[in-house]
Design a protein around this motif. Structure first.
Motif, PDB file in Angstrom:
ATOM      1  N   SER A 142      40.882  32.477  37.057  1.00 17.67           N
ATOM      2  CA  SER A 142      39.462  32.184  37.298  1.00 17.67           C
ATOM      3  C   SER A 142      38.899  31.373  36.149  1.00 17.67           C
ATOM      4  O   SER A 142      39.467  31.318  35.055  1.00 17.67           O
ATOM      5  CB  SER A 142      38.671  33.486  37.434  1.00 17.67           C
ATOM      6  OG  SER A 142      38.670  34.193  36.192  1.00 17.67           O
ATOM      7  N   TYR A 144      36.170  32.224  34.738  1.00 15.45           N
ATOM      8  CA  TYR A 144      35.770  33.286  33.814  1.00 15.45           C
ATOM      9  C   TYR A 144      36.925  33.616  32.868  1.00 15.45           C
ATOM     10  O   TYR A 144      36.738  33.739  31.652  1.00 15.45           O
ATOM     11  CB  TYR A 144      35.360  34.529  34.606  1.00 15.45           C
ATOM     12  CG  TYR A 144      35.090  35.742  33.751  1.00 15.45           C
ATOM     13  CD1 TYR A 144      33.860  35.907  33.126  1.00 15.45           C
ATOM     14  CD2 TYR A 144      36.070  36.719  33.572  1.00 15.45           C
ATOM     15  CE1 TYR A 144      33.602  37.018  32.341  1.00 15.45           C
ATOM     16  CE2 TYR A 144      35.818  37.837  32.791  1.00 15.45           C
ATOM     17  CZ  TYR A 144      34.593  37.984  32.179  1.00 15.45           C
ATOM     18  OH  TYR A 144      34.347  39.078  31.391  1.00 15.45           O
ATOM     19  N   GLU A 307      31.794  34.364  40.172  1.00 13.05           N
ATOM     20  CA  GLU A 307      31.872  32.915  40.394  1.00 13.05           C
ATOM     21  C   GLU A 307      32.215  32.570  41.841  1.00 13.05           C
ATOM     22  O   GLU A 307      32.027  31.431  42.267  1.00 13.05           O
ATOM     23  CB  GLU A 307      32.891  32.274  39.452  1.00 13.05           C
ATOM     24  CG  GLU A 307      34.341  32.616  39.722  1.00 13.05           C
ATOM     25  CD  GLU A 307      35.250  32.152  38.586  1.00 13.05           C
ATOM     26  OE1 GLU A 307      36.248  31.486  38.886  1.00 13.05           O
ATOM     27  OE2 GLU A 307      34.969  32.471  37.403  1.00 13.05           O
ATOM     28  N   ARG A 310      28.302  32.999  43.565  1.00 12.81           N
ATOM     29  CA  ARG A 310      27.090  32.718  42.787  1.00 12.81           C
ATOM     30  C   ARG A 310      26.023  31.932  43.548  1.00 12.81           C
ATOM     31  O   ARG A 310      24.830  32.258  43.492  1.00 12.81           O
ATOM     32  CB  ARG A 310      27.466  31.963  41.507  1.00 12.81           C
ATOM     33  CG  ARG A 310      26.316  31.831  40.522  1.00 12.81           C
ATOM     34  CD  ARG A 310      26.783  31.256  39.196  1.00 12.81           C
ATOM     35  NE  ARG A 310      27.872  32.010  38.608  1.00 12.81           N
ATOM     36  CZ  ARG A 310      27.721  33.147  37.945  1.00 12.81           C
ATOM     37  NH1 ARG A 310      26.513  33.662  37.800  1.00 12.81           N
ATOM     38  NH2 ARG A 310      28.758  33.780  37.440  1.00 12.81           N
TER      39      ARG A 310
END
Length: 406
Positions: A142, A144, A307, A310
């Protein structure tokens, strides 16, 4: 052509046979992506028999299935045997960081070690910090994960996410959707909230049940559909809690971990919204699959799954953060905000449809098997350049220094 060994859970077969975990699904798709142009072997923790060549007629590929370490937390002796005798070009570990700690006992030599590991919390998992030092390249699942690795000066390539089969996971036409709901005895006037996953403390199912009870108190037309794998890590008695809170007629629990992909797609299409109150996520494949079926999602606003939703879903505010033994924090959702997310989609059918449509477009653009498989092929075809790019941004780079005495 490279010789590639993949070490993970498996084998997985989309018809529902084999292992149906997220990691097993990922390994299955990676094998299919790389097998046409490489010699691929999959060392599967759950396979304890002899090696055999698996002919995947669904994907028109062939690769080898090898016995793995059932006790893979303690030993990687099967992988060690393959690496030290067959000397593959690459080993790709897919799974949690702790599952790769035993790699420390392997002499990889010229074999490149890649780790595709979920990063599911901050500031930095201590086990992940340890195993990342063994890897030649970290492959985050990801954006993130890429961010957390970069902040902690760990060289990582661009993310290669998990993926889904868009030939299976798609939004049904109304007549198909009606049939899917009828399987669960859901009439069209009901509002159905869904969740799919293992029952473990990290998934925070208790918060989901508590929030649903508050949401459903004055609503006879709501249902909660739970597809749950209940195992030794279960943190409470789910069935007893549902009965204790008076939700027996509003909650449907399906205890199964071997449904086919087609059955899973049918289940998602029976839902009106999907909710995850998880404390931390390294990705969250069910959120991906639900959105592919046009189902809007509400998830805790923390770690990787945020994500995915979002701009076309609801991020649930966090009420509390708690430190764990591995140095990361878990995030616990605000119950009232979780109820508000349920109310939002229950009361606003247009918002629900709009977010579901946008979610479907988003995942079909970035997360289909074809899109993600191309990323895997590119990684191995251009490994040297990608590794160089990953390490070029680090403040201190690793290098081999050979000193020769004259």
């Amino acid at each position: 052509m490279s010789k590639i060994l993949i070490n993970c859970q498996g084998p997985h077969i989309p018809t529902g046979m084999g292992i149906n975990t997220g990691f097993a699904k990922v390994a299955y798709n990676v094998c299919n992506a790389l097998a046409p142009t490489n010699e691929v072997g999959h060392i599967c923790h759950e396979h304890q028999g002899l090696s055999f060549e698996f002919e995947n007629k669904l994907a028109d590929t062939k690769y080898w299935i090898h016995r793995g370490n059932k006790d893979f937390q303690e030993s990687a002796s099967e992988l060690k045997l393959h690496v030290e005798t067959r000397k593959p070009d690459f080993v790709l570990g897919i799974g949690e960081a702790w599952s790769m700690y035993s790699y420390k006992d392997i002499k990889f030599g010229d074999t490149k070690l890649l780790m595709h590991i979920p990063v599911d919390g901050e500031p930095f998992d201590t086990t992940l910090s340890t195993v990342s030092q063994m890897a030649d390249l970290m492959v985050p699942a990801s954006h993130y994960g890429k961010k957390v690795l970069s902040i902690n000066n760990v060289g990582a390539c661009e993310p290669i996410p998990h993926s889904f089969d868009d030939g299976v996971y798609y939004q049904f036409k109304q007549i198909q959707r009606d049939a899917a709901r009828a399987k669960f005895k859901f009439t069209n006037d009901l509002f159905v909230i869904g969740f799919v996953g293992r029952q473990q403390e990290r998934k925070n199912l208790m918060a989901l049940i508590i929030a649903f009870e508050k949401f459903a108190r004055d609503k006879p037309d709501v249902r909660l559909l739970l597809n749950i794998t209940i195992d030794k890590y279960s943190d409470f008695n789910l069935v007893h809690m549902v009965k204790f809170m008076g939700l027996g007629d509003k909650v449907l629990i399906i205890k199964s971990n071997n449904l086919s992909e087609a059955d899973m797609a049918s289940m998602y299409n029976a839902m009106d919204m999907y909710v995850s109150t998880s404390c931390s996520e390294g990705f969250n494949i069910p959120v991906l699959e639900a959105q592919a079926c046009g189902v809007p999602c509400a998830v805790s606003d923390y770690s990787a799954h945020a994500e995915l939703v979002r701009d076309h879903g609801i991020l649930i505010d966090i009420a509390d953060y708690r430190p764990m033994q591995n140095n990361i924090y878990w995030a616990y959702v605000d119950i009232d905000k979780t109820v508000a997310a349920m109310d939002n989609y229950y009361n606003n059918i247009n918002t629900r449809r709009k977010d579901g449509t946008n979610a479907k477009k988003f995942v079909n653009k970035y997360y289909t098997n074809k899109v993600v498989n191309d990323l895997w092929v590119n990684l191995f075809n251009n490994y040297d350049d990608i590794k160089e790019a990953a390490e070029s941004v680090l403040p201190v780079r690793r290098m081999n220094i050979n000193v020769t005495e004259e």
